[in-house]
Design an enzyme around this catalytic site. Sequence first.
Site, PDB file in Angstrom:
ATOM      1  N   TYR A  53     -12.867  -1.552  -4.198  1.00 45.54           N
ATOM      2  CA  TYR A  53     -12.054  -0.389  -4.584  1.00 45.54           C
ATOM      3  C   TYR A  53     -11.311   0.203  -3.389  1.00 45.54           C
ATOM      4  O   TYR A  53     -10.212   0.744  -3.557  1.00 45.54           O
ATOM      5  CB  TYR A  53     -12.901   0.651  -5.337  1.00 45.54           C
ATOM      6  CG  TYR A  53     -13.123   0.205  -6.767  1.00 45.54           C
ATOM      7  CD1 TYR A  53     -12.095   0.311  -7.706  1.00 45.54           C
ATOM      8  CD2 TYR A  53     -14.304  -0.403  -7.149  1.00 45.54           C
ATOM      9  CE1 TYR A  53     -12.258  -0.160  -8.998  1.00 45.54           C
ATOM     10  CE2 TYR A  53     -14.482  -0.872  -8.448  1.00 45.54           C
ATOM     11  CZ  TYR A  53     -13.450  -0.741  -9.367  1.00 45.54           C
ATOM     12  OH  TYR A  53     -13.602  -1.217 -10.644  1.00 45.54           O
ATOM     13  N   ARG A  56      -8.196  -1.856  -3.153  1.00 45.65           N
ATOM     14  CA  ARG A  56      -7.220  -1.507  -4.195  1.00 45.65           C
ATOM     15  C   ARG A  56      -6.662  -0.090  -3.975  1.00 45.65           C
ATOM     16  O   ARG A  56      -5.489   0.177  -4.237  1.00 45.65           O
ATOM     17  CB  ARG A  56      -7.876  -1.599  -5.581  1.00 45.65           C
ATOM     18  CG  ARG A  56      -8.172  -3.040  -5.952  1.00 45.65           C
ATOM     19  CD  ARG A  56      -8.634  -3.172  -7.373  1.00 45.65           C
ATOM     20  NE  ARG A  56      -7.710  -2.565  -8.300  1.00 45.65           N
ATOM     21  CZ  ARG A  56      -8.053  -2.082  -9.493  1.00 45.65           C
ATOM     22  NH1 ARG A  56      -9.303  -2.135  -9.887  1.00 45.65           N
ATOM     23  NH2 ARG A  56      -7.160  -1.564 -10.288  1.00 45.65           N
ATOM     24  N   GLN A  86      -3.992   3.190 -19.096  1.00 44.68           N
ATOM     25  CA  GLN A  86      -5.220   2.475 -18.736  1.00 44.68           C
ATOM     26  C   GLN A  86      -5.288   2.328 -17.215  1.00 44.68           C
ATOM     27  O   GLN A  86      -6.290   1.861 -16.692  1.00 44.68           O
ATOM     28  CB  GLN A  86      -5.214   1.085 -19.378  1.00 44.68           C
ATOM     29  CG  GLN A  86      -5.199   1.121 -20.890  1.00 44.68           C
ATOM     30  CD  GLN A  86      -4.896  -0.252 -21.471  1.00 44.68           C
ATOM     31  OE1 GLN A  86      -5.782  -1.086 -21.633  1.00 44.68           O
ATOM     32  NE2 GLN A  86      -3.639  -0.497 -21.783  1.00 44.68           N
ATOM     33  N   VAL A  88      -5.472   3.124 -13.225  1.00 46.23           N
ATOM     34  CA  VAL A  88      -6.222   4.072 -12.394  1.00 46.23           C
ATOM     35  C   VAL A  88      -5.352   4.577 -11.230  1.00 46.23           C
ATOM     36  O   VAL A  88      -5.788   5.411 -10.455  1.00 46.23           O
ATOM     37  CB  VAL A  88      -7.536   3.437 -11.890  1.00 46.23           C
ATOM     38  CG1 VAL A  88      -8.438   3.088 -13.068  1.00 46.23           C
ATOM     39  CG2 VAL A  88      -7.289   2.192 -11.031  1.00 46.23           C
ATOM     40  N   ASP A  89      -4.119   4.060 -11.132  1.00 47.56           N
ATOM     41  CA  ASP A  89      -3.222   4.565 -10.088  1.00 47.56           C
ATOM     42  C   ASP A  89      -2.603   5.892 -10.536  1.00 47.56           C
ATOM     43  O   ASP A  89      -2.790   6.322 -11.673  1.00 47.56           O
ATOM     44  CB  ASP A  89      -2.135   3.516  -9.742  1.00 47.56           C
ATOM     45  CG  ASP A  89      -1.178   3.257 -10.906  1.00 47.56           C
ATOM     46  OD1 ASP A  89      -0.592   4.225 -11.443  1.00 47.56           O
ATOM     47  OD2 ASP A  89      -0.996   2.071 -11.284  1.00 47.56           O
ATOM     48  N   HIS A 104      -9.215   5.030 -18.094  1.00 42.11           N
ATOM     49  CA  HIS A 104     -10.173   4.233 -17.315  1.00 42.11           C
ATOM     50  C   HIS A 104     -10.468   4.823 -15.942  1.00 42.11           C
ATOM     51  O   HIS A 104     -10.948   4.113 -15.064  1.00 42.11           O
ATOM     52  CB  HIS A 104      -9.663   2.791 -17.172  1.00 42.11           C
ATOM     53  CG  HIS A 104      -9.630   2.050 -18.479  1.00 42.11           C
ATOM     54  ND1 HIS A 104      -8.843   0.938 -18.713  1.00 42.11           N
ATOM     55  CD2 HIS A 104     -10.294   2.276 -19.644  1.00 42.11           C
ATOM     56  CE1 HIS A 104      -9.034   0.518 -19.961  1.00 42.11           C
ATOM     57  NE2 HIS A 104      -9.893   1.316 -20.544  1.00 42.11           N
ATOM     58  N   THR A 171       0.834  -3.989 -21.184  1.00 48.26           N
ATOM     59  CA  THR A 171      -0.603  -4.214 -21.365  1.00 48.26           C
ATOM     60  C   THR A 171      -0.821  -5.443 -22.237  1.00 48.26           C
ATOM     61  O   THR A 171      -0.058  -5.678 -23.181  1.00 48.26           O
ATOM     62  CB  THR A 171      -1.319  -2.984 -21.963  1.00 48.26           C
ATOM     63  OG1 THR A 171      -2.655  -3.357 -22.335  1.00 48.26           O
ATOM     64  CG2 THR A 171      -0.610  -2.394 -23.166  1.00 48.26           C
TER      65      THR A 171
HETATM   66  P1  OAD Z   1      -3.681  -6.975 -18.064  1.00 46.19           P
HETATM   67  O1  OAD Z   1      -3.681  -7.601 -16.717  1.00 46.19           O
HETATM   68  O2  OAD Z   1      -4.677  -7.443 -19.055  1.00 46.19           O
HETATM   69  O3  OAD Z   1      -2.237  -7.155 -18.728  1.00 46.19           O
HETATM   70  C1  OAD Z   1      -1.096  -6.879 -17.964  1.00 46.19           C
HETATM   71  C2  OAD Z   1       0.111  -7.022 -18.847  1.00 46.19           C
HETATM   72  O4  OAD Z   1       1.235  -6.641 -18.088  1.00 46.19           O
HETATM   73  C3  OAD Z   1       0.355  -8.441 -19.372  1.00 46.19           C
HETATM   74  O5  OAD Z   1       0.557  -8.401 -20.770  1.00 46.19           O
HETATM   75  C4  OAD Z   1       1.643  -8.868 -18.641  1.00 46.19           C
HETATM   76  O6  OAD Z   1       2.487  -9.687 -19.439  1.00 46.19           O
HETATM   77  C5  OAD Z   1       2.291  -7.527 -18.386  1.00 46.19           C
HETATM   78  N1  OAD Z   1       3.234  -7.483 -17.270  1.00 46.19           N
HETATM   79  C6  OAD Z   1       3.227  -8.178 -16.105  1.00 46.19           C
HETATM   80  N2  OAD Z   1       4.273  -7.816 -15.339  1.00 46.19           N
HETATM   81  C7  OAD Z   1       4.954  -6.874 -16.033  1.00 46.19           C
HETATM   82  C8  OAD Z   1       6.123  -6.110 -15.770  1.00 46.19           C
HETATM   83  N3  OAD Z   1       6.800  -6.224 -14.629  1.00 46.19           N
HETATM   84  N4  OAD Z   1       6.521  -5.223 -16.718  1.00 46.19           N
HETATM   85  C9  OAD Z   1       5.848  -5.081 -17.880  1.00 46.19           C
HETATM   86  N5  OAD Z   1       4.741  -5.785 -18.173  1.00 46.19           N
HETATM   87  C10 OAD Z   1       4.299  -6.669 -17.263  1.00 46.19           C
HETATM   88  O7  OAD Z   1      -3.776  -5.385 -17.838  1.00 46.19           O
HETATM   89  P2  OAD Z   1      -4.175  -4.241 -18.874  1.00 46.19           P
HETATM   90  O8  OAD Z   1      -3.737  -4.583 -20.246  1.00 46.19           O
HETATM   91  O9  OAD Z   1      -3.722  -2.957 -18.296  1.00 46.19           O
HETATM   92  O10 OAD Z   1      -9.732  -1.820 -16.913  1.00 46.19           O
HETATM   93  O11 OAD Z   1      -5.742  -4.319 -18.798  1.00 46.19           O
HETATM   94  C11 OAD Z   1      -6.538  -3.382 -19.434  1.00 46.19           C
HETATM   95  C12 OAD Z   1      -7.740  -3.036 -18.596  1.00 46.19           C
HETATM   96  O12 OAD Z   1      -8.420  -4.229 -18.178  1.00 46.19           O
HETATM   97  C13 OAD Z   1      -7.430  -2.321 -17.298  1.00 46.19           C
HETATM   98  O13 OAD Z   1      -7.268  -0.932 -17.454  1.00 46.19           O
HETATM   99  C14 OAD Z   1      -8.618  -2.621 -16.457  1.00 46.19           C
HETATM  100  C15 OAD Z   1      -8.797  -4.069 -16.787  1.00 46.19           C
HETATM  101  O14 OAD Z   1     -10.094  -4.544 -16.609  1.00 46.19           O
HETATM  102  C16 OAD Z   1     -10.514  -1.176 -16.039  1.00 46.19           C
HETATM  103  O15 OAD Z   1     -10.321  -1.186 -14.843  1.00 46.19           O
HETATM  104  C17 OAD Z   1     -11.643  -0.437 -16.654  1.00 46.19           C
END
Ligand code: OAD
Length: 228
Positions: A53, A56, A86, A88-89, A104, A171
């Site tokens: 952490y 990050r 979702q 944390v930034d 989160h 997401t």
């Molecule tokens: P993911 O890494 O699962 O998904 C990221 C998404 O961002 C994907 O669908 C990519 O296609 C998309 N992406 C990548 N570059 C992009 C861009 N420039 N513009 C728009 N989209 C883009 O991340 P999350 O869905 O946020 O939890 O993951 C959910 C949770 O899983 C997080 O909050 C974290 C993680 O474990 C905790 O830390 C508790």
Amino acid sequence: MKRIVVLTGAGVSAESGIQTFRDGDGLWNKYRFEDLASPQAWARDPELVQEFYNWRRKIVWEAEPNEGHIALVRLEQKYDVQIITQNVDDLHERAGSKNILHLHGEIKKARSTADPNLVYELDHWELKMGDKCEKGSQLRPHIVWFGEAVPMIEPAAEISSTADIFLVIGTSMVVYPAASLIIYAKQDIPKYYVDPKAFQVSGVSNLEVIKKAAGEGVPELVDTLLDQ
Ligand code: OAD
């Protein structure tokens, strides 16, 4: 004033240089979350968890909001905007958005391991073993780890149910309960999903899929919504 609820994920911060979790070079494709982001990991090897952490947190400290975060602020000229992130930034905050709910946790904060109500704003990226709360207990990252409850999910679901327009940005929609929030939005309202890998979410009506990066797709969508 119409209400826009925006659910954001790691993709909205990708163009600010903060790695996502499940893309090609995503964090959970390189590391096991069980070893770094779980209560078991903290019990087994807290130094390793702190190191992860701290690394990050330093990246977040040095990152800047991008065009996606900045465009969302413009929406407030015409709408009551509620961001549920979702992430944390703090890039939505630093861009200037007003109403932000962190599902989160927040990486720039630390929390007491004895009393979860004792949460502290950090003034530096490094949190060390031996850094203690006012009751003398070790501080941990203020993050919702895998296997932990998501205390903000109820207010987030309530906010989602009041949306007139619902946006999903960057997401993968695979982590629950966050991914279920779109189900709380009313069936008949317009919904938009901006993500290069966006897909038609099953059971969700009126969803327009915009397969673009946030830095391009969000400013365009904001312009359209401001013109309506
Ligand atoms: P993911 O890494 O699962 O998904 C990221 C998404 O961002 C994907 O669908 C990519 O296609 C998309 N992406 C990548 N570059 C992009 C861009 N420039 N513009 C728009 N989209 C883009 O991340 P999350 O869905 O946020 O939890 O993951 C959910 C949770 O899983 C997080 O909050 C974290 C993680 O474990 C905790 O830390 C508790």
